[in-house]
Design an enzyme around this catalytic site. Structure first.
Site, PDB file in Angstrom:
ATOM      1  N   ASP A 191      29.509  18.173  52.716  1.00  0.00           N
ATOM      2  CA  ASP A 191      29.569  18.088  51.266  1.00  0.00           C
ATOM      3  C   ASP A 191      28.119  17.035  51.915  1.00  0.00           C
ATOM      4  OD1 ASP A 191      28.351  16.277  49.051  1.00  0.00           O
ATOM      5  OD2 ASP A 191      30.784  16.393  48.444  1.00  0.00           O
ATOM      6  N   ASP A 241      21.904  19.604  48.243  1.00  0.00           N
ATOM      7  CA  ASP A 241      23.333  19.043  48.493  1.00  0.00           C
ATOM      8  C   ASP A 241      24.558  20.054  48.391  1.00  0.00           C
ATOM      9  OD1 ASP A 241      25.950  18.509  47.661  1.00  0.00           O
ATOM     10  OD2 ASP A 241      25.391  18.026  45.432  1.00  0.00           O
TER      11      ASP A 241
END
Length: 467
Positions: free
Chosen positions: A122, A336
């Site tokens: 992440d 992201d």
């Protein structure tokens, strides 16, 4: 996950992750009291904050089917630090494969001797945490099968309450850290949809090989959680994996998704130098001084200078200012890996939808919204026909750098015979940001060159790379 200051009355969003509403019947009375405290904590902070904080939200850790009635606008929220790392060189060179469905799932060796742990890669979150569920205690939810056993590792240690991170007002956690009954540092990540992860802060090594082992890094050791995977936090925060391990660059190649139910595709991940980097084209990250506090800005995200969007041969009439932070931080564009779909602010989303409607409006599935944010969806298995009618989608960054989403993979299979353009509306999430999600990073090498403050892209057949 990503980060914003929470100085405004609106909930700002950084790295988005669509999560499903979880049933809360398993929550015990002590946990219910904690949740009441959380509500009080966030209510107070929405009125006034006397210290700088930031909020983090990310997409789901498991590949779950969403239906038109699914409420997935709840988000994981954590308060994170604003400090940035300054690594000069990567002390590790490591290559691994990862599994990809809706998230990038790495299996990493942690501890001495090492235990394999499944972690979601992440780039929008900071603190890494692993599953440490006690195996001998019966719980409403069974512990993850890859739960870490601290008793088997000689390099494991708990953080005592005397550690600086275990002091009030440290803005790295949803709630201030606290001392538990054993005088160990307890942390809590609670989320608006009822999901949570809490446990002790610990120190543990990552063991990449006999000759490549990190020093003990600060991690969360979750003893209660409603997710089956841990998190590898890779943003620019001081507690992220790359900051603590002094990683100067890392890269990944996300394959196209498998069309077979339950079967994940395999991608590639590098720490340190990537032998494929010769063909990378780079864009410089936008940077923001720590003194430049903007309520809707995530200063720890990988913020890139998006200039425009093309559909087919048409460049949409979207001002480039829409993709950059304004005086309040709104309009930031982030890369992201923890977000599934790409999300756009209203001005940009409306222009994209206007063009889609012009091209194939009669085919849109009326009244259907995926994940509470994406309403450009279609029934049936005609995605190739619709793709040809719409054409390629391109995100432009200037200097010849762009992300090309070819027409044959323009639509994303969300289950139930429904396919959607992989773009959602940020405002439906309470966000004021543009987020380039992992569906639009497929078949690309994406390199985060932290030392040189840039992100590189290169087209690739990610599923065909040698292991």
């Amino acid at each position: 996950m990503s980060i914003y200051n929470s100085l405004s009355h609106n909930l700002p969003l950084s790295s988005l992750t669509l999560t499903l509403t979880k049933k809360m019947s398993h929550i015990s009375k002590p946990l219910f009291l904690k949740l009441l405290y959380i509500f009080f904590f966030f209510f107070c902070n929405s009125v006034s904050l006397s210290w700088s904080s930031s909020l983090s939200l990310h997409f789901p850790l498991t590949s779950l089917r969403l239906t038109p009635t699914t409420n997935s606008s709840s988000f994981k929220t954590s308060l994170l630090s604003r400090r940035n790392p300054s690594p000069s060189s990567s002390p590790y060179t490591f290559r691994s494969n990862f599994k990809y469905s809706m998230a990038l799932i790495l299996s990493l060796p942690i501890g001495t001797p090492s235990q394999s742990q499944e972690l979601v890669l992440d780039t929008g979150s900071q603190l890494s945490w692993i599953q440490c569920h006690p195996k001998k205690i019966k719980k409403p939810l069974p512990p993850p099968t890859t739960s870490f056993d601290p008793s088997l590792s000689s390099s494991f240690s708990d953080l005592p309450c005397s550690h600086p991170l275990c002091k009030p007002r440290i803005p790295d956690f949803t709630l201030p850290t606290s001392c538990d009954s054993n005088r160990l540092c307890h942390y809590s990540y609670f989320y608006a949809d009822g999901t949570f992860a809490e446990g002790n802060l610990v120190k543990e090594k990552f063991t990449f090989s006999n000759s490549q082992t990190t020093p003990p890094l600060i991690l969360g050791c979750a003893k209660e959680s409603t997710d089956v995977k841990g998190i590898l936090g890779m943003n620019l925060g001081r507690l992220s994996f790359i900051s603590q391990a002094k990683i100067s660059k890392f890269s990944y190649c996300i394959p196209t998704r498998s069309n077979r139910p339950g079967l994940a595709s395999t991608g590639s991940f590098y720490l340190g130098e990537n032998p494929n980097s010769r063909g990378f084209k780079y864009v410089s990250l936008l940077t923001f001084p720590q003194s430049q506090r903007m309520p809707n800005l995530d200063p720890l995200a990988y913020t890139v200078p998006l200039l425009g969007i093309r559909i087919g041969q048409k460049r949409l009439n979207i001002p480039s200012s829409v993709f950059r932070p304004d005086a309040g931080g709104s309009g930031q564009t982030m890369v992201d890996s923890g977000s599934e779909f790409t999300h756009l602010v209203d001005v940009a989303y409306d222009k994209v939808k206007e063009e889609i409607v012009r091209l194939v409006g009669s085919r849109l599935k009326k009244g259907y919204v995926y994940g509470s944010t994406a309403d450009m969806c279609f029934d049936g298995n005609h995605q190739m026909v619709i793709g040809r009618l719409i054409g390629d989608l391109v995100f432009e960054f200037g200097r010849g750098v762009e992300i090309l989403v070819e027409k044959q993979r323009l639509l994303v299979n969300v289950g139930g015979g429904i396919h959607c353009v992989g773009i959602g509306r940020s405002s439906m999430l309470g966000a004021a940001s543009n987020i380039i999600g992992n569906v639009h990073q497929q078949n690309l090498w994406v390199e985060f060159d932290v030392a040189n403050r840039r992100v590189g892209f290169s087209k690739a057949e990610c599923s065909r790379l040698s292991p």
